[in-house]
Design a protein around this motif. Structure first.
Motif, mmCIF file in Angstrom:
data_model
loop_
_atom_site.group_PDB
_atom_site.id
_atom_site.type_symbol
_atom_site.label_atom_id
_atom_site.label_comp_id
_atom_site.label_asym_id
_atom_site.label_seq_id
_atom_site.Cartn_x
_atom_site.Cartn_y
_atom_site.Cartn_z
ATOM 1 N N ILE A 1 -11.087 10.110 -2.066
ATOM 2 C CA ILE A 1 -10.131 10.056 -1.192
ATOM 3 C C ILE A 1 -10.344 8.747 -0.501
ATOM 4 N N LYS A 2 -11.637 8.342 -0.346
ATOM 5 C CA LYS A 2 -11.918 6.808 0.361
ATOM 6 C C LYS A 2 -11.204 5.673 -0.501
ATOM 7 N N ASN A 3 -11.675 5.728 -1.995
ATOM 8 C CA ASN A 3 -11.035 4.952 -2.714
ATOM 9 C C ASN A 3 -9.369 4.900 -2.539
ATOM 10 N N GLY A 4 -8.949 5.982 -2.536
ATOM 11 C CA GLY A 4 -7.325 6.001 -2.294
ATOM 12 C C GLY A 4 -6.989 5.494 -0.989
ATOM 13 N N PHE A 5 -7.681 5.414 0.161
ATOM 14 C CA PHE A 5 -7.527 4.955 1.382
ATOM 15 C C PHE A 5 -7.651 3.430 1.216
ATOM 16 N N ASP A 6 -8.832 2.902 0.366
ATOM 17 C CA ASP A 6 -8.909 1.537 0.232
ATOM 18 C C ASP A 6 -7.826 1.024 -0.374
ATOM 19 N N ASP A 7 -7.371 1.683 -1.278
ATOM 20 C CA ASP A 7 -6.151 1.213 -2.251
ATOM 21 C C ASP A 7 -5.123 1.060 -1.391
ATOM 22 N N LEU A 8 -4.833 2.012 -0.680
ATOM 23 C CA LEU A 8 -3.585 1.910 0.385
ATOM 24 C C LEU A 8 -3.737 0.827 1.392
ATOM 25 N N LYS A 9 -4.877 0.780 1.684
ATOM 26 C CA LYS A 9 -5.213 -0.343 2.881
ATOM 27 C C LYS A 9 -4.918 -1.808 2.319
ATOM 28 N N ASP A 10 -5.467 -2.124 1.019
ATOM 29 C CA ASP A 10 -5.297 -3.335 0.253
ATOM 30 C C ASP A 10 -3.741 -3.359 -0.040
ATOM 31 N N GLU A 11 -3.058 -2.248 -0.372
ATOM 32 C CA GLU A 11 -1.410 -2.386 -0.552
ATOM 33 C C GLU A 11 -0.864 -2.863 0.664
ATOM 34 N N VAL A 12 -1.167 -2.056 1.814
ATOM 35 C CA VAL A 12 -0.661 -2.503 2.972
ATOM 36 C C VAL A 12 -0.657 -4.036 3.327
ATOM 37 N N GLN A 13 -1.982 -4.219 3.274
ATOM 38 C CA GLN A 13 -2.374 -5.679 3.642
ATOM 39 C C GLN A 13 -1.802 -6.782 2.676
ATOM 40 N N SER A 14 -1.573 -6.383 1.602
ATOM 41 C CA SER A 14 -0.878 -7.374 0.679
ATOM 42 C C SER A 14 0.573 -7.570 1.128
ATOM 43 N N LYS A 15 1.092 -6.332 1.155
ATOM 44 C CA LYS A 15 2.630 -6.257 1.704
ATOM 45 C C LYS A 15 2.737 -7.134 2.956
ATOM 46 N N PHE A 16 1.852 -6.741 3.994
ATOM 47 C CA PHE A 16 1.760 -7.588 5.204
ATOM 48 C C PHE A 16 1.819 -9.199 4.959
ATOM 49 N N ASN A 17 0.961 -9.599 3.916
ATOM 50 C CA ASN A 17 0.475 -11.023 3.657
ATOM 51 C C ASN A 17 1.947 -11.541 3.279
ATOM 52 N N SER A 18 2.699 -10.535 2.265
ATOM 53 C CA SER A 18 4.057 -11.211 1.871
ATOM 54 C C SER A 18 4.998 -11.348 2.621
ATOM 55 N N VAL A 19 5.190 -10.433 3.800
ATOM 56 C CA VAL A 19 6.092 -10.626 4.629
ATOM 57 C C VAL A 19 5.713 -11.787 5.785
ATOM 58 N N GLU A 20 4.590 -11.940 5.983
ATOM 59 C CA GLU A 20 3.932 -13.115 6.807
ATOM 60 C C GLU A 20 4.678 -14.368 6.379
ATOM 61 N N GLU A 21 4.302 -14.346 4.880
ATOM 62 C CA GLU A 21 4.612 -15.763 4.318
ATOM 63 C C GLU A 21 5.901 -15.956 4.048
#
Length: 109
Positions: free
Chosen positions: A38-58
């Protein structure tokens, strides 16, 4: 009817017990492993959200930069056109002033 009710309740309890037993026998992992997944799943989700945020920011920065450059070009073009219009106005006024000076000189004679 009371015999049927007790049989139904007994069958229900037996089914529940069998279901719990099968669930325990086929449980995939220990609780600690499940929590880790579950923790790894949340970490993956957090990384994916961070990546999408960075993409939108760029993308936003790129759009802002393009808009800024377009605005700069527009202002420069406007100033250039204004400069030409100002030159035309000055030339027109100089011509009118020269005409007025000629008319004034005739009146002074």
């Amino acid at each position: 009817m009371s015999g049927r009710s007790s049989d139904s309740i007994l069958a229900l309890l037996a089914g529940a017990a069998i279901g719990v037993g099968i669930g325990i026998l086929f449980a995939p992992d220990k609780g600690s492993k499940t929590r880790e997944k579950i923790k790894n799943g949340f970490d993956d989700l957090k990384d994916e959200v961070q990546s999408k945020f960075n993409s939108v920011e760029e993308e936003a920065k790129e759009k802002f930069s393009q808009t800024k450059d377009e605005l700069k070009d527009t202002v420069e073009n406007l100033l250039s056109k204004s400069s030409y219009k100002a030159e035309e106005a000055i030339s027109f006024l100089e011509e009118k002033l020269a005409e007025l000076k000629k008319q004034n000189a005739k009146l002074q004679k």
